[in-house]
Design a protein around this motif. Structure first.
Motif, PDB file in Angstrom:
ATOM      1  N   ARG A 204       1.389   7.248  -2.824  1.00 61.37           N
ATOM      2  CA  ARG A 204       1.636   6.237  -1.801  1.00 61.37           C
ATOM      3  C   ARG A 204       3.047   6.368  -1.236  1.00 61.37           C
ATOM      4  N   GLN A 208       3.741   7.753   2.578  1.00 55.52           N
ATOM      5  CA  GLN A 208       4.405   6.875   3.547  1.00 55.52           C
ATOM      6  C   GLN A 208       5.681   7.509   4.092  1.00 55.52           C
ATOM      7  N   ASN A 213       2.242   5.585   8.289  1.00 53.45           N
ATOM      8  CA  ASN A 213       1.159   4.817   8.927  1.00 53.45           C
ATOM      9  C   ASN A 213       0.293   4.046   7.935  1.00 53.45           C
ATOM     10  N   HIS A 214       0.782   3.878   6.696  1.00 55.11           N
ATOM     11  CA  HIS A 214       0.027   3.102   5.702  1.00 55.11           C
ATOM     12  C   HIS A 214       0.999   2.330   4.829  1.00 55.11           C
ATOM     13  N   PRO A 215       1.627   1.242   5.389  1.00 55.04           N
ATOM     14  CA  PRO A 215       1.290   0.551   6.642  1.00 55.04           C
ATOM     15  C   PRO A 215       2.009   1.159   7.851  1.00 55.04           C
ATOM     16  N   LEU A 228      -2.433  -3.042  -1.121  1.00 55.04           N
ATOM     17  CA  LEU A 228      -2.760  -3.593   0.195  1.00 55.04           C
ATOM     18  C   LEU A 228      -2.629  -5.106   0.097  1.00 55.04           C
ATOM     19  N   LEU A 234      -8.076  -3.835   6.560  1.00 55.35           N
ATOM     20  CA  LEU A 234      -8.170  -2.378   6.658  1.00 55.35           C
ATOM     21  C   LEU A 234      -9.421  -1.888   5.941  1.00 55.35           C
ATOM     22  N   LEU A 239      -8.571   3.891   7.170  1.00 60.21           N
ATOM     23  CA  LEU A 239      -7.545   4.629   6.433  1.00 60.21           C
ATOM     24  C   LEU A 239      -7.777   6.130   6.551  1.00 60.21           C
ATOM     25  N   ARG A 242      -6.431   7.377   9.741  1.00 57.80           N
ATOM     26  CA  ARG A 242      -4.970   7.481   9.736  1.00 57.80           C
ATOM     27  C   ARG A 242      -4.516   8.743   9.009  1.00 57.80           C
ATOM     28  N   THR A 286      -5.011   2.313  -2.934  1.00 57.16           N
ATOM     29  CA  THR A 286      -4.997   1.206  -1.982  1.00 57.16           C
ATOM     30  C   THR A 286      -5.802   0.040  -2.522  1.00 57.16           C
TER      31      THR A 286
END
Length: 457
Positions: A204, A208, A213-215, A228, A234, A239, A242, A286
């Motif tokens: 994660r 990122q 883009n996540h978030p 999340l 979402l 996802l 993305r 997530t």
């Protein structure tokens, strides 16, 4: 909020006989006494046509399926209790889940053994919970069909962690041997949740840093260990889109832009995962992280990447300066370890089987579990076997009856198997199940630090 620490069920005080194959007289869990009898149902087509199948729901809310081969009798039969993998589903228990497991593991019934599998009482994380739910179903089986001559506990993937925990919870009860004669672990997520899942925090954080883009920048920001926000809408499809936008992972390599190719390489080389498993691992990091940290651990973080020095990104100095860092909450980590981490104390034979190139559960987890068992003083009760395969959910079919046979010979006669003896058994089953033996008898997995970036704990 429901925490991982669960009320210990009455089964922990059950007594069992040390001599076998005589039935072990054990008081049942309260939920078993309230459970309706299993109902007969047509078996799925994957199961032999002359088998008998049953299904039901126990008093705790778990659904289950049971399958008995033709002519199966408890006094001379073997029951395989199945602990399923995942936990991909994070909501209420689904009755279809157990049927899907029976369809996948019909090889157990074809090999002549009874099979029983629970959905667990809910989706999401909870290793001790799942071990309790599996034991409850075993008691329902015994109540309805009698005490089998032998009972084997089979754990697959996440379920292998469940079975490893159950082997310790129910290995000895009041000083006497418990209800399981042997344990088979396949494609196991082993070692406990904090150690086995921590690389997904790395994923994660690195994803990122690379993709941002996540978030997205215009979405609410949150610590990535949360998975999340609870109210996020979402979807998995969104996802995946993305991830594909950033890395082109769902496209052929020739169709990726140079930036996508560079982004993808930076992520998979640093986290040391395969391209094909990127979206799957992000899904777990997530939605499962949301379930685990927010619903089971009261919005506390059991993971850390403090001190992890990442390599492989193409610009490691920039990555390590900028990547988000999170320290574990000691109480949350301790709670997760109590729920899921083995102590390495085994009271029965355990046979473990793992693909060398498993893209989901790294084979290096077997080194982690081996070391835990050695520290627990039970190294002589563990045998690990490896195959040269690249799958996770189901490996070469002839290997499973060979594993059951090897484990039962160990239980019945004291013939401890070796990887080479399991290979020989497997080759004997190929005439029935097809040429599918890929066992590598001399293989030993690297230590976990060879796959997961180490950090001081």
């Amino acid at each position: 909020m429901r925490h991982l620490a669960l009320t210990t069920l009455a089964v922990l005080t059950l007594a069992g006989c040390a001599s076998l194959p005589e039935p072990r007289s054990q008081p049942v869990m309260p939920e078993v006494a309230r459970a309706p009898a299993p109902e007969a149902r047509p078996c799925p087509k994957e199961v032999p046509a002359d088998a008998r199948c049953f299904t039901g729901e126990d008093a705790a809310g778990s659904f289950y399926w049971i399958a008995l081969p033709a002519g199966w009798e408890a006094s001379r039969g073997v029951l395989v209790m199945h602990a399923h993998g995942g936990p991909a589903d994070t909501g209420p228990a689904r009755a279809e889940r157990s049927l899907e497991d029976l369809q996948r593991w019909a090889i157990t019934v074809r090999a002549g053994h009874a099979w029983a599998g629970s959905t667990y009482r809910r989706g999401g994380y909870g290793v001790t919970m799942a071990a309790e739910d599996t034991e409850r179903l075993r008691q329902i089986f015994v109540r309805q069909f009698g005490q089998p001559r032998r009972t084997i506990l089979h754990g697959q993937s996440y379920g292998a962690g469940v079975a490893a925990k159950a082997a310790e919870l129910y290995g000895r009860i009041d000083g006497q041997r418990g209800p399981y004669d042997g344990v088979l672990l396949t494609s196991g997520v082993l070692g406990g949740g904090s150690l086995a899942y921590e690389f997904r925090l790395d994923l994660r954080a690195i994803y990122q840093h690379v993709c941002r883009n996540h978030p997205k920048a215009d979405e609410p920001q949150y610590p990535l260990w949360m998975g999340l926000p609870a109210d996020s809408k979402l979807t998995r499809a969104e996802l995946a889109a993305r991830v594909d936008e950033c890395t082109g992972v769902r496209k052929p390599a020739a169709q990726r832009t140079p930036q996508q190719a560079a982004n993808l390489a930076a992520i998979v080389k640093t986290v040391r995962i395969e391209e094909r498993s990127l979206i799957g691992h992000l899904n777990w990091a997530t939605w499962l992280f949301r379930d685990l940290t927010q619903l089971r651990l009261a919005s506390r973080n059991p993971f850390t990447n403090v001190g992890a020095m990442y390599t492989g990104s193409g610009d490691d100095a920039a990555l390590n300066r900028a990547v988000a860092r999170y320290a574990a909450d000691p109480a949350a980590r301790a709670e997760l370890d109590k729920d899921s981490r083995p102590e390495g104390r085994l009271a029965m034979p355990v046979l473990s089987f793992h693909a060398i190139h498993d893209p989901t559960a790294f084979v290096e987890l077997q080194s982690l579990y081996r070391d835990q068992v050695a520290r627990g003083g039970s190294a002589s009760r563990l045998v690990q076997v490896y195959s040269d395969e690249r799958e996770h959910s189901y490996l070469g079919e002839a290997q499973y009856p060979a594993l059951f046979t090897a484990l039962l010979q160990w239980v019945d006669r004291g013939d401890k198997p070796s990887p080479r003896s399991v290979l020989a058994l497997c080759q004997g089953f190929e005439a029935t199940y097809g040429k599918s033996c890929r066992i590598q008898p001399d293989y030993q997995p690297p230590p976990i630090d060879a796959r997961v970036t180490p950090r001081p704990h």
